[in-house]
Write an enzyme that holds these catalytic residues in place. Structure first.
Site, PDB file in Angstrom:
ATOM      1  N   ASP B  66       0.821  -1.218   0.000  1.00 29.51           N
ATOM      2  CA  ASP B  66       0.000   0.000   0.000  1.00 29.51           C
ATOM      3  C   ASP B  66       0.856   1.271   0.000  1.00 29.51           C
ATOM      4  OD1 ASP B  66       0.637  -0.902   2.665  1.00 29.51           O
ATOM      5  OD2 ASP B  66      -0.775   0.558   3.470  1.00 29.51           O
ATOM      6  N   HIS B  67       2.178   1.098   0.056  1.00 24.51           N
ATOM      7  CA  HIS B  67       3.081   2.254  -0.052  1.00 24.51           C
ATOM      8  C   HIS B  67       3.933   2.196  -1.319  1.00 24.51           C
ATOM      9  CE1 HIS B  67       2.510   3.564   4.243  1.00 24.51           C
ATOM     10  NE2 HIS B  67       1.963   2.364   4.232  1.00 24.51           N
TER      11      HIS B  67
END
Lengths: 309, 309
Positions: B66-67
């Site tokens: 998610d990063h």
């Protein structure tokens, strides 16, 4: 409505604010499959009202980023959702190693069984893993792009034809479950050894609705084979026909070429997608309509419903 | 406005329809840097009016999807745009290997020079590659998460204080370019050998505006060090404080804990982000305001402007 096809991303190469990167859902009542998984597909799917828990398979045509980059995030989100049901992921050889590299780096954590199908050569039937009950039959076949690429055929199974129960009973079939056996298997053997076949008693089988998904590719026999008699052929149309040379150089197709494939395959309808941000999609469809009569230019989130007439 | 901070994705773990996956822009007039690159960051950046051609660096805190998941697509799009200027990409050790694996699989093609900085240990100053002229000074420092994670400090350089030209000339500095040397270097040597220092002639230096970006992490000394005296500390606030034990177990922070970090660091403002889809972000900010007076709950696309008062 028996099959609903929802383009989730219809842009070539990159997502834009109007068209997402390549992704398309084929949905039946009980489940759906995702063809390609460009960046943002998980959100486009949710926006279209598709439930990730009902996703049966992700069918990746090739590993170029605009067809693959949304897959790690989709798998991550389904893991956070607590999915336990297996998911089929098909793609060209190498997709497994790439997912493993992402997992090794800590970038991808998948908490449910992933049934990986790595394709090579001529492709063929794609089998569902145990524990994954899906309404679809899947087949993969090679396309012609710059890298190993496979198109898919997603179909509902054929259904037996209509049984004339009255005639069957008159012919000697006992009223009851044997009628269904006759309909589904085409013949029964009565207690005394007499055989009754469905000839004249059961109408022709009803072919299941089918969708062929063929991108990225130049016009090629593989696309024609996958699209043969399909109710809907989804074919890439990256450029207008004036740029056919550029399309060929980059291993893409024009809308006119896609229509030629659809016509040769005898596909019922043609859905054009994978539009370069530099083209007018409606104009690409317009010029293709000289070759095939039923053409739609895909728009993100606008469904195409298929029914058996 | 001297620095504009634009949250591009403020959700934890997964993108949602309201909050994208982690990404935040720090923009000055001449360029901008992207902190984290969750899925969809390239489109959120365009939606916020940021030009990808002016992007100087992508600073990745850690490799959780998610990063990271938006980075391959961002690099691909900039390549299609014909970028030639180098791009700095910093992240924990392993980010280079992961990008290489994507490139080997054919998923990622980058057509411009990528200046990769792989971080380990205590981090430190992040140097710009030759040919990349950026207005920012960058520093990385370790955070405390489940995997190797680095926060960043993004700052404009300090500017020399105000020169009292009249007093300087009266003190013997010839009118002309030496005034600027005195201001910028703090001392000059006149032709005859006499040295004049800036003492009493040049006011105190103006500290450049600074932003610290600290996610994902439990409250930790590394976050305090990066946030020390920053004009804006961006800190994760995954959960409300009632779930502090869960936050600790998953190596995350509550809003209250983020505020404690900001208070200890003496940060001017605190921007909370990385909200679990299960929390009410405004409520998380509200309870944190008991600890630090200037707190904003980040919203996708809503900028925070920093000026020197």
């Amino acid at each position: 409505m028996l099959l609903r096809v929802i383009p989730l991303g219809t842009s070539a190469g990159r997502p834009t604010l109007l068209r997402g990167a390549s992704a398309l859902a084929v949905a039946a009542e009980r489940g759906w499959v995702l063809c390609d998984c460009g960046e943002g597909a998980q959100l486009s799917a949710q926006r279209a009202g598709l439930s990730l828990s009902r996703l049966d398979a992700v069918l990746v045509t090739h590993l170029h980023g605009d067809h693959f980059n949304g897959l790690p995030g989709l798998l991550g989100t389904m893991s956070l959702d607590g999915r336990e049901r297996p998911l089929l992921v098909a793609g060209p050889a190498g997709i497994g190693g790439l997912l493993e590299a992402l997992a090794r780096a800590g970038s991808l954590g998948v908490s449910f069984p992933l049934a990986l199908v790595e394709l090579s050569g001529e492709g063929g039937a794609v089998r569902w893993p145990d524990g994954l009950d899906s309404p679809f039959e899947l087949r993969a076949g090679p396309l012609a792009h710059r890298v190993p690429t496979f198109g898919y055929r997603v179909a509902l199974p054929d259904r037996p034809g209509h049984l004339d129960a009255e005639a069957a009973i008159a012919a000697g079939v006992p009223a009851g479950p044997l009628l269904r056996v006759l309909k589904e298997e085409g013949r029964i053997t009565l207690e005394g050894g007499r055989v009754i076949t469905s000839e004249g008693l059961v109408g022709p089988a009803q072919r299941g609705l089918s969708v062929a998904y063929t991108l990225d590719t130049v016009p090629c026999p593989g696309a024609v084979a996958l699209g043969r008699g399909a109710d809907l052929l989804v074919h890439e149309a990256t450029y207008e026909h004036a740029r056919a040379a550029l399309a060929r150089q980059r291993s893409h197709s024009t809308g006119v070429e896609a229509a030629q494939v659809a016509a040769e395959a005898g596909a019922g309808q043609l859905l054009l997608t994978h539009f370069s941000p530099s083209v007018d999609a409606e104009a690409v469809a317009d010029e293709a309509r000289a070759v095939h009569g039923r053409i739609i230019a895909a728009q993100d989130g606008v469904p195409v419903d298929l029914t058996r007439s």
